[in-house]
Design a protein around this motif. Structure first.
Motif, short mmCIF file in Angstrom:
data_model
loop_
_atom_site.label_atom_id
_atom_site.label_comp_id
_atom_site.label_asym_id
_atom_site.label_seq_id
_atom_site.Cartn_x
_atom_site.Cartn_y
_atom_site.Cartn_z
N ARG A 1 -57.74 111.21 32.06
CA ARG A 1 -57.19 111.23 30.19
C ARG A 1 -56.60 112.62 30.07
NH1 ARG A 1 -58.05 107.85 26.10
NH2 ARG A 1 -58.46 106.40 27.95
N ARG A 2 -55.26 112.69 30.01
CA ARG A 2 -54.63 113.92 29.65
C ARG A 2 -54.71 114.13 28.32
NH1 ARG A 2 -49.46 114.44 33.10
NH2 ARG A 2 -49.13 116.10 31.85
N ALA A 3 -54.35 115.24 27.67
CA ALA A 3 -54.10 115.59 26.56
C ALA A 3 -52.91 114.75 25.97
CB ALA A 3 -53.98 117.10 26.21
N ASP A 4 -52.95 114.32 24.89
CA ASP A 4 -51.79 113.59 24.11
C ASP A 4 -51.49 112.30 24.78
OD1 ASP A 4 -50.05 116.82 23.97
OD2 ASP A 4 -51.39 115.60 22.72
N TYR A 5 -52.36 111.88 25.56
CA TYR A 5 -52.28 110.45 26.11
C TYR A 5 -53.34 109.38 25.75
CZ TYR A 5 -48.53 111.82 29.15
OH TYR A 5 -47.51 112.18 30.01
N THR A 6 -53.03 108.33 25.29
CA THR A 6 -54.01 107.43 24.90
C THR A 6 -54.71 106.44 26.13
OG1 THR A 6 -52.40 105.75 24.31
CG2 THR A 6 -53.15 107.43 22.66
N PHE A 7 -54.27 106.66 27.22
CA PHE A 7 -54.35 105.75 28.50
C PHE A 7 -54.79 106.78 29.54
CE2 PHE A 7 -50.60 106.38 30.37
CZ PHE A 7 -49.67 106.67 29.34
N ASP A 8 -55.35 106.32 30.66
CA ASP A 8 -55.66 107.01 31.89
C ASP A 8 -54.72 106.87 32.94
OD1 ASP A 8 -59.28 106.10 32.22
OD2 ASP A 8 -58.33 107.29 30.55
N GLN A 9 -54.52 108.06 33.53
CA GLN A 9 -53.51 107.95 34.73
C GLN A 9 -54.10 108.04 36.06
OE1 GLN A 9 -51.22 110.99 32.30
NE2 GLN A 9 -49.26 109.70 32.96
N GLU A 10 -53.47 107.52 37.17
CA GLU A 10 -54.14 107.84 38.34
C GLU A 10 -53.67 108.78 39.13
OE1 GLU A 10 -53.63 104.47 41.09
OE2 GLU A 10 -55.74 104.42 41.64
N TYR A 11 -54.49 109.69 39.77
CA TYR A 11 -53.80 110.66 40.48
C TYR A 11 -54.59 110.72 41.80
CZ TYR A 11 -52.02 112.87 36.42
OH TYR A 11 -51.10 112.95 35.42
N TRP A 12 -53.87 111.25 42.97
CA TRP A 12 -54.46 111.33 44.32
C TRP A 12 -54.36 112.75 44.80
CZ3 TRP A 12 -55.99 107.23 47.43
CH2 TRP A 12 -55.77 105.90 46.95
N GLY A 13 -55.39 113.01 45.53
CA GLY A 13 -55.50 114.26 46.25
C GLY A 13 -54.50 114.19 47.58
N GLN A 14 -54.37 115.33 47.95
CA GLN A 14 -53.62 115.71 49.36
C GLN A 14 -54.19 114.90 50.61
OE1 GLN A 14 -55.31 117.88 48.52
NE2 GLN A 14 -56.11 119.08 50.26
N GLY A 15 -55.57 114.94 50.52
CA GLY A 15 -56.41 114.33 51.68
C GLY A 15 -56.83 115.54 52.54
N THR A 16 -58.06 115.29 53.12
CA THR A 16 -58.52 116.25 54.27
C THR A 16 -58.97 115.41 55.28
OG1 THR A 16 -60.40 117.96 54.26
CG2 THR A 16 -61.04 115.78 53.16
N LEU A 17 -58.76 116.08 56.61
CA LEU A 17 -58.74 115.34 57.82
C LEU A 17 -60.16 115.52 58.27
CD1 LEU A 17 -57.67 113.92 60.15
CD2 LEU A 17 -56.95 116.02 61.21
N VAL A 18 -60.83 114.42 58.57
CA VAL A 18 -62.11 114.25 59.18
C VAL A 18 -61.94 113.74 60.83
CG1 VAL A 18 -64.53 113.24 59.39
CG2 VAL A 18 -63.26 114.09 57.18
N THR A 19 -62.47 114.65 61.80
CA THR A 19 -62.46 114.29 63.15
C THR A 19 -63.79 114.00 63.70
OG1 THR A 19 -60.20 115.05 63.40
CG2 THR A 19 -61.25 114.71 65.53
N VAL A 20 -64.24 112.99 64.11
CA VAL A 20 -65.34 112.81 64.95
C VAL A 20 -65.38 112.55 66.39
CG1 VAL A 20 -67.87 111.46 64.74
CG2 VAL A 20 -66.35 111.94 62.58
N SER A 21 -65.90 113.59 67.17
CA SER A 21 -65.46 113.25 68.44
C SER A 21 -67.11 112.49 69.04
CB SER A 21 -65.65 114.59 69.14
OG SER A 21 -66.75 115.49 68.77
N SER A 22 -67.05 111.93 70.15
CA SER A 22 -68.05 111.07 70.78
C SER A 22 -68.79 111.72 71.60
CB SER A 22 -67.42 109.66 71.30
OG SER A 22 -66.39 110.08 72.30
#
Length: 120
Positions: free
Chosen positions: A99-120
């Protein structure tokens, strides 16, 4: 508003990582926050979610191994990844209803992602 994810890396199977996602900008409040996993060649899929009140929900693959938490004072959501498996490899994205200032509804935001690598 920006979501900045961090904490990914290379880890051996059975290891642990802690992902963080910090939101910044003209934020009044953040309602639900989520983590998604995008494995190579697959669609992005929900892993866990947490409400502003701390209610939690996990997918079956995350139950017992992953823990989502948040610090409302820091506008940050975390994902503790334990007992990692090679199939947990992929990019983890955070997502939030803001919920941002001056808005009456929520907006959806995404992060840029972070890579996880699991080795066997």
């Amino acid at each position: 508003v920006q979501l900045q994810a961090s904490g990914g890396g290379l880890v051996q199977a059975g290891g642990s990582l802690r992902l963080s996602c910090a939101a910044s900008g003209d934020i009044v409040t953040i309602n639900e926050m989520r983590w998604y996993h995008e494995a190579p060649g697959t669609q992005r899929a929900l892993v866990a979610r947490i409400t502003a009140n701390g209610d939690l929900q996990y997918t079956e693959t995350a139950k017992g191994r992953f823990t989502i938490s948040r610090d409302n004072a820091k506008n940050t959501v975390y994902l503790q990844l334990n007992s990692l498996k090679p199939e947990d490899t992929g990019v983890y994205y955070c997502n939030a209803d803001v919920r941002r200032a001056d808005y009456t509804f929520d907006q959806e935001y995404w992060g840029q992602g972070t890579l996880v690598t699991v080795s066997s």
